[in-house]
Design an enzyme around this catalytic site. Structure first.
Site, PDB file in Angstrom:
ATOM      1  N   ARG A 119       0.842  -1.130   0.056  1.00 43.61           N
ATOM      2  CA  ARG A 119       0.229   0.050   0.106  1.00 43.61           C
ATOM      3  C   ARG A 119       0.820   1.283   0.123  1.00 43.61           C
ATOM      4  O   ARG A 119       2.000   0.945   0.252  1.00 43.61           O
ATOM      5  CB  ARG A 119      -1.013   0.196   1.217  1.00 43.61           C
ATOM      6  CG  ARG A 119      -0.925  -1.048   2.062  1.00 43.61           C
ATOM      7  CD  ARG A 119      -1.140  -0.700   3.518  1.00 43.61           C
ATOM      8  NE  ARG A 119       0.185  -0.824   4.151  1.00 43.61           N
ATOM      9  CZ  ARG A 119       0.934   0.148   4.363  1.00 43.61           C
ATOM     10  NH1 ARG A 119       1.037   1.378   4.095  1.00 43.61           N
ATOM     11  NH2 ARG A 119       1.998   0.257   5.010  1.00 43.61           N
ATOM     12  N   ALA A 178       0.560   4.960  -2.039  1.00 42.15           N
ATOM     13  CA  ALA A 178       0.617   5.244  -3.914  1.00 42.15           C
ATOM     14  C   ALA A 178       1.898   5.087  -4.591  1.00 42.15           C
ATOM     15  O   ALA A 178       1.935   4.556  -5.432  1.00 42.15           O
ATOM     16  CB  ALA A 178      -0.050   6.692  -4.078  1.00 42.15           C
ATOM     17  N   GLY A 179       3.011   5.679  -3.850  1.00 40.62           N
ATOM     18  CA  GLY A 179       4.405   5.317  -4.436  1.00 40.62           C
ATOM     19  C   GLY A 179       4.727   3.870  -4.387  1.00 40.62           C
ATOM     20  O   GLY A 179       5.352   3.522  -5.391  1.00 40.62           O
ATOM     21  N   CYS A 186      -2.356   8.703   8.082  1.00 40.53           N
ATOM     22  CA  CYS A 186      -2.298   7.429   7.258  1.00 40.53           C
ATOM     23  C   CYS A 186      -0.728   7.178   7.441  1.00 40.53           C
ATOM     24  O   CYS A 186      -0.111   7.571   8.124  1.00 40.53           O
ATOM     25  CB  CYS A 186      -2.809   7.672   5.958  1.00 40.53           C
ATOM     26  SG  CYS A 186      -2.815   5.825   5.074  1.00 40.53           S
ATOM     27  N   ASP A 197      -2.429  10.556  -3.029  1.00 43.81           N
ATOM     28  CA  ASP A 197      -2.787   9.459  -3.969  1.00 43.81           C
ATOM     29  C   ASP A 197      -2.987   9.920  -5.400  1.00 43.81           C
ATOM     30  O   ASP A 197      -2.764   9.227  -6.416  1.00 43.81           O
ATOM     31  CB  ASP A 197      -3.833   8.792  -3.471  1.00 43.81           C
ATOM     32  CG  ASP A 197      -3.835   7.562  -2.430  1.00 43.81           C
ATOM     33  OD1 ASP A 197      -3.865   8.292  -1.379  1.00 43.81           O
ATOM     34  OD2 ASP A 197      -3.343   6.377  -2.540  1.00 43.81           O
TER      35      ASP A 197
HETATM   36  P1  RI2 Z   1       2.693   7.755  -0.420  1.00 45.51           P
HETATM   37  C1  RI2 Z   1      -2.059   5.997   0.686  1.00 45.51           C
HETATM   38  O1  RI2 Z   1      -2.935   5.240   0.142  1.00 45.51           O
HETATM   39  C2  RI2 Z   1      -2.338   7.085   1.558  1.00 45.51           C
HETATM   40  O2  RI2 Z   1      -3.535   7.558   1.108  1.00 45.51           O
HETATM   41  C3  RI2 Z   1      -1.095   8.030   1.628  1.00 45.51           C
HETATM   42  O3  RI2 Z   1      -1.452   9.174   2.059  1.00 45.51           O
HETATM   43  C4  RI2 Z   1      -1.118   7.867   0.104  1.00 45.51           C
HETATM   44  O4  RI2 Z   1      -1.224   6.553  -0.282  1.00 45.51           O
HETATM   45  C5  RI2 Z   1       0.252   8.574  -0.526  1.00 45.51           C
HETATM   46  O5  RI2 Z   1       1.229   7.419   0.211  1.00 45.51           O
HETATM   47  P2  RI2 Z   1      -3.289   3.915   0.700  1.00 45.51           P
HETATM   48  O6  RI2 Z   1      -2.557   2.916  -0.555  1.00 45.51           O
HETATM   49  O7  RI2 Z   1       2.778   7.669  -1.841  1.00 45.51           O
HETATM   50  O8  RI2 Z   1      -2.706   3.619   2.079  1.00 45.51           O
HETATM   51  O9  RI2 Z   1       3.426   8.907   0.266  1.00 45.51           O
HETATM   52  O10 RI2 Z   1      -4.670   3.324   0.580  1.00 45.51           O
HETATM   53  O11 RI2 Z   1       3.465   6.533   0.253  1.00 45.51           O
END
Ligand code: RI2
Length: 313
Positions: A17, A19-20, A129, A198
């Site tokens: 999980r 987005a990156g 998060c 995201d």
């Molecule tokens: P980075 C996550 O989504 C969160 O919403 C977090 O703030 C966002 O991605 C960006 O995260 P999820 O996959 O790319 O937990 O900065 O639903 O790590």
């Protein structure tokens, strides 16, 4: 196709999980899959495209996923067109996959160094998060020996705030975990809210984990700064031509147990994973290219995608 299917499930079920991270997982899967293919050139392009399209559907909101897949596929097709040897074509694939992974890592470092300049010693930060980009800013400030205190929201329903607070504490940051509904109670103490994204739309609206927009409201009222940390591949090119970013609805079992749901069949449970924070509530967006006000994100849009590519979306 096994690595593609496994990665798809890992992303869909949120074993991977952020987005990156999901963008990088998709690129790694494409690389492994492509390098293992034993087919001719035409079939290679076809299979790579199929795999990419399949991966893009693993989760709908984080635009980093289709952006990363498109980056690899578009460049592969463009440069691979004039290549006849399969071994050379695979080298092209490798170059763009590794290139994306490197660029992504570098972006994270730069975001940390650029964003941390906006954090002063003595600042109180609130994060939501578990965002790598937001953590990069916070940790860079901490490494620079700035005396910071961090509030981490629990982030229901999946409680990723526990991951964030645990990591920050292990690295020596003064961190306090709070429930989501305590955010306004503490907001008056907060100098900067630092969150990830995201997706970012052309008008500077930020799509991030559910609850982010409430934090933005509370921050505006308390006159706390609202900082978004995001790599440039979180920008959604489709929003340039008026498309909306879909908000993922996740299973109700993330909110209530199966037993509770079966005892309360008349209760509907809604579980949107993300919400949208309008640009008026965002003070700055920190990217690897520098800091942008939300209204200025269009400039970065053109820099990253080029106008003709955007118009062809
Ligand atoms: P980075 C996550 O989504 C969160 O919403 C977090 O703030 C966002 O991605 C960006 O995260 P999820 O996959 O790319 O937990 O900065 O639903 O790590």
């Amino acid at each position: 196709m096994q690595v593609i299917e496994v990665t798809f499930e890992d992303i869909r079920r949120m074993r991977v999980r952020g987005a990156g991270r999901i963008a990088r997982a998709a690129v790694r899967a494409l690389e492994e899959y492509g390098l293992g293919l034993d087919v001719g050139k035409e079939e290679f392009f076809k299979k790579m495209k199929e795999a990419g399209e399949y991966l893009k559907n693993a989760r709908p909101t984080a635009v980093s996923l289709p952006n990363a897949v498109n980056y690899v596929l578009v460049n592969l097709e463009r440069e691979g067109q004039n290549v006849s040897q399969m071994s050379v074509l695979k080298e092209v694939l490798k170059k763009y996959c590794e290139g994306f992974l490197k660029r992504s890592e570098l972006a994270m470092e730069k975001i940390g160094s650029i964003g941390s300049k906006r954090i002063q010693s003595g600042d109180v930060i609130l994060t939501h998060c578990n965002s790598e980009a937001a953590m990069s800013v916070i940790l860079a400030a901490h490494m620079q020996k700035k005396d910071i205190k961090v509030f981490c929201t629990e982030t229901r329903p999946r409680r990723q705030g526990l991951l964030t607070s645990s990591r920050l504490a292990k690295l020596g940051v003064d961190v306090t975990l709070i429930v989501d509904s305590a955010a306004r109670y503490f907001m008056n103490k907060v100098d900067s809210v630092v969150i990830g994204a995201d997706a970012i739309s052309v008008n500077g609206a930020v799509v991030n984990k559910i609850g982010t927009s409430m934090l933005a409201l509370a921050a505006k009222e308390a006159r706390s700064r609202f900082m978004v940390a995001a790599e440039s591949y979180k920008i959604s090119p489709k929003t340039f031509v008026g498309e909306l970013i879909p908000i993922e609805e996740r299973p109700k079992e993330e909110v209530v147990s199966k037993e509770w749901a079966s005892r309360n069949p008349a209760v509907k449970v809604a579980n949107p994973a993300f919400d949208i924070t309008p640009p008026e509530y965002v003070d700055l967006i920190v990217t690897e290219y520098g800091v942008f006000p939300p209204q200025g994100i269009l400039v970065l849009f053109k820099e990253v995608y080029g106008l003709s590519e955007i118009l062809n979306q």
